[in-house]
Scaffold this motif. Structure first.
Motif: not given
Length: 204
Positions: A33-35, A149-154
């Motif tokens: 998880l990037h960031g 690359i994909r958006a992370a879920t909540d």
């Protein structure tokens, strides 16, 4: 989609030392998880930030940017009688640095964080343990390539970890190398047998 905060990145990598000797080159990608979630080293995250699928780079990390300098004070010699049998080089145990036997009975009162100690030598009456990560003190070179690359879920953001993600555990033995019988009682410096997986230090 570009790599940005709260994206899940699948990353192929090869890890070598400063002499280009291969340390790890897995077939499956690492997913993180990037960031700023400590899924990888900050220097690697900084280079990957804003990049696309297919991007690749070679990155060198000095010891201070990777697993730190080697600390000789994390070497310990303990009586062999305090360990379960069979005992072999490469086995790992979790313990608190410099904890006394009295401290071992009340681990919650110690402010020291437990470390993973690796058995590096076994004699008739003594055991040598090393609390340094196996790659401490080493300059490391990474080749990385962004596979997905994909958006992370909540839920993933709340957990600070991707679903099904495989974290870096460079230089750590595999699960089968560290398994210890659950029924064995270990009195090592207030610690317990350490197995792979969640107990293994991750790359950050």
């Amino acid at each position: 989609m570009k790599i940005e905060k709260n994206t899940v990145v699948s990353l192929r990598y090869k890890l070598t030392d400063a002499q280009n000797n291969v340390i790890e080159a897995p077939d499956a990608p690492m997913v993180y998880l990037h960031g700023g979630y400590e899924g990888t080293f900050p220097k690697i995250e900084n280079i990957l930030d804003g990049q696309d699928i297919g991007y690749e780079a070679s990155i060198q990390l000095e010891p201070g940017e990777a697993f730190g300098e080697y600390d000789p004070e994390l070497l310990k010699i303990e009586p062999r009688a305090r360990f379960p049998e069979p005992l072999e080089v490469g086995m790992q145990f979790e313990g608190v640095p410099d904890a006394s036997e009295e401290d071992a009975t009340e681990p919650n009162e110690s402010d020291d964080e437990a470390l993973i100690y690796t058995v590096t030598d076994v004699a008739d009456s003594q055991v040598v343990l090393d609390g340094n990560h196996p790659l401490a003190g080493m300059a490391l070179r990474f080749w990385v390539q962004v596979e997905d690359i994909r958006a992370a879920t909540d839920e993933e953001i709340a957990n600070r970890y991707p679903r099904g993600g495989e974290g870096f555990t460079f230089g750590m033995p595999n699960d089968e190398d560290t398994d210890v019988d659950d029924d064995m009682e270990d009195e090592f410096i207030g610690g317990k047998p350490a197995t792979g997986g969640s107990n293994s230090p991750t790359l950050h």
